[in-house]
Design a protein around this motif. Structure first.
Motif, PDB file in Angstrom:
ATOM      1  N   GLN A  91     -49.946  42.920  -5.469  1.00  0.00           N
ATOM      2  CA  GLN A  91     -48.854  43.359  -6.336  1.00  0.00           C
ATOM      3  C   GLN A  91     -49.029  44.819  -6.746  1.00  0.00           C
ATOM      4  O   GLN A  91     -48.050  45.572  -6.795  1.00  0.00           O
ATOM      5  CB  GLN A  91     -48.766  42.470  -7.573  1.00  0.00           C
ATOM      6  N   GLN A  94     -48.125  46.948  -3.771  1.00  0.00           N
ATOM      7  CA  GLN A  94     -46.672  46.928  -3.614  1.00  0.00           C
ATOM      8  C   GLN A  94     -46.013  47.869  -4.628  1.00  0.00           C
ATOM      9  O   GLN A  94     -45.098  48.624  -4.289  1.00  0.00           O
ATOM     10  CB  GLN A  94     -46.174  45.492  -3.826  1.00  0.00           C
ATOM     11  N   ALA A  95     -46.484  47.853  -5.855  1.00  0.00           N
ATOM     12  CA  ALA A  95     -45.937  48.726  -6.897  1.00  0.00           C
ATOM     13  C   ALA A  95     -46.222  50.187  -6.568  1.00  0.00           C
ATOM     14  O   ALA A  95     -45.350  51.050  -6.763  1.00  0.00           O
ATOM     15  CB  ALA A  95     -46.525  48.353  -8.257  1.00  0.00           C
ATOM     16  N   ARG A  96     -47.437  50.485  -6.059  1.00  0.00           N
ATOM     17  CA  ARG A  96     -47.763  51.865  -5.662  1.00  0.00           C
ATOM     18  C   ARG A  96     -46.849  52.340  -4.539  1.00  0.00           C
ATOM     19  O   ARG A  96     -46.344  53.463  -4.569  1.00  0.00           O
ATOM     20  CB  ARG A  96     -49.224  51.954  -5.205  1.00  0.00           C
ATOM     21  N   GLU A  97     -46.650  51.487  -3.551  1.00  0.00           N
ATOM     22  CA  GLU A  97     -45.793  51.853  -2.422  1.00  0.00           C
ATOM     23  C   GLU A  97     -44.356  52.088  -2.880  1.00  0.00           C
ATOM     24  O   GLU A  97     -43.703  53.027  -2.420  1.00  0.00           O
ATOM     25  CB  GLU A  97     -45.855  50.768  -1.346  1.00  0.00           C
ATOM     26  N   GLU A  98     -43.875  51.244  -3.765  1.00  0.00           N
ATOM     27  CA  GLU A  98     -42.516  51.396  -4.289  1.00  0.00           C
ATOM     28  C   GLU A  98     -42.377  52.686  -5.087  1.00  0.00           C
ATOM     29  O   GLU A  98     -41.388  53.407  -4.954  1.00  0.00           O
ATOM     30  CB  GLU A  98     -42.143  50.186  -5.158  1.00  0.00           C
ATOM     31  N   ALA A  99     -43.371  53.006  -5.907  1.00  0.00           N
ATOM     32  CA  ALA A  99     -43.339  54.250  -6.688  1.00  0.00           C
ATOM     33  C   ALA A  99     -43.388  55.459  -5.760  1.00  0.00           C
ATOM     34  O   ALA A  99     -42.668  56.446  -5.977  1.00  0.00           O
ATOM     35  CB  ALA A  99     -44.494  54.284  -7.679  1.00  0.00           C
ATOM     36  N   ASP A 100     -44.213  55.383  -4.714  1.00  0.00           N
ATOM     37  CA  ASP A 100     -44.311  56.472  -3.757  1.00  0.00           C
ATOM     38  C   ASP A 100     -42.991  56.648  -3.013  1.00  0.00           C
ATOM     39  O   ASP A 100     -42.514  57.770  -2.817  1.00  0.00           O
ATOM     40  CB  ASP A 100     -45.453  56.203  -2.768  1.00  0.00           C
ATOM     41  N   ARG A 101     -42.381  55.551  -2.615  1.00  0.00           N
ATOM     42  CA  ARG A 101     -41.084  55.595  -1.923  1.00  0.00           C
ATOM     43  C   ARG A 101     -40.018  56.219  -2.827  1.00  0.00           C
ATOM     44  O   ARG A 101     -39.237  57.054  -2.385  1.00  0.00           O
ATOM     45  CB  ARG A 101     -40.676  54.189  -1.518  1.00  0.00           C
ATOM     46  N   LYS A 102     -40.025  55.835  -4.090  1.00  0.00           N
ATOM     47  CA  LYS A 102     -39.054  56.380  -5.052  1.00  0.00           C
ATOM     48  C   LYS A 102     -39.267  57.890  -5.214  1.00  0.00           C
ATOM     49  O   LYS A 102     -38.303  58.660  -5.229  1.00  0.00           O
ATOM     50  CB  LYS A 102     -39.200  55.667  -6.395  1.00  0.00           C
ATOM     51  N   LYS A 105     -38.029  59.658  -2.128  1.00  0.00           N
ATOM     52  CA  LYS A 105     -36.559  59.627  -2.102  1.00  0.00           C
ATOM     53  C   LYS A 105     -35.994  60.694  -3.031  1.00  0.00           C
ATOM     54  O   LYS A 105     -35.032  61.394  -2.688  1.00  0.00           O
ATOM     55  CB  LYS A 105     -36.056  58.237  -2.511  1.00  0.00           C
TER      56      LYS A 105
END
Length: 116
Positions: A91, A94-102, A105
């Motif tokens: 988890q 996943q949160a790190r990847e989502e923050a990096d993606r954001k 972007k």
């Protein structure tokens, strides 16, 4: 059999929080040895002693009985803790990847706005 000690107010039924100026609460403080309780009483300031006297405080000696509530395999427990740790790590990743993606972007949108 193990014993613990608490100070209870006869006036309110609440337990002492300990400290130099004790207050009375639902759970209060637990002293695990009688000499620790003695030290507490010896260190009280005038206000603390008055608080105990005013509340007709008394010492409760509570016997702790060991009762087996459940048993489980150490191996099963370790496996479950490992599973929980792995899930937590997943988890976090996943949160790190989502923050990096954001973040990427936002950079992309900023550059796209600037350069078209």
């Amino acid at each position: 059999m193990a014993e613990i000690y608490k100070i209870r107010s006869a006036t309110t039924g609440l337990y002492s929080s300990g400290g130099n100026s004790p207050k009375f609460t639902k759970t209060g403080k637990v002293w695990r040895a009688r000499n620790h309780l003695t030290c507490h009483l010896n260190q009280l300031d005038r206000h603390g002693r008055h608080t105990y006297e005013q509340n007709n405080a008394y010492i409760e000696t509570i016997e702790i009985q060991e009762v087996v509530a459940s048993t489980e395999s150490v191996s099963d427990y370790i496996k479950e803790r490992d599973r929980i740790r792995q899930e937590h790590e997943r988890q976090l990743q996943q949160a790190r990847e989502e923050a990096d993606r954001k973040r990427r972007k936002e950079q992309y949108d900023k550059l796209h706005k600037e350069f078209g």
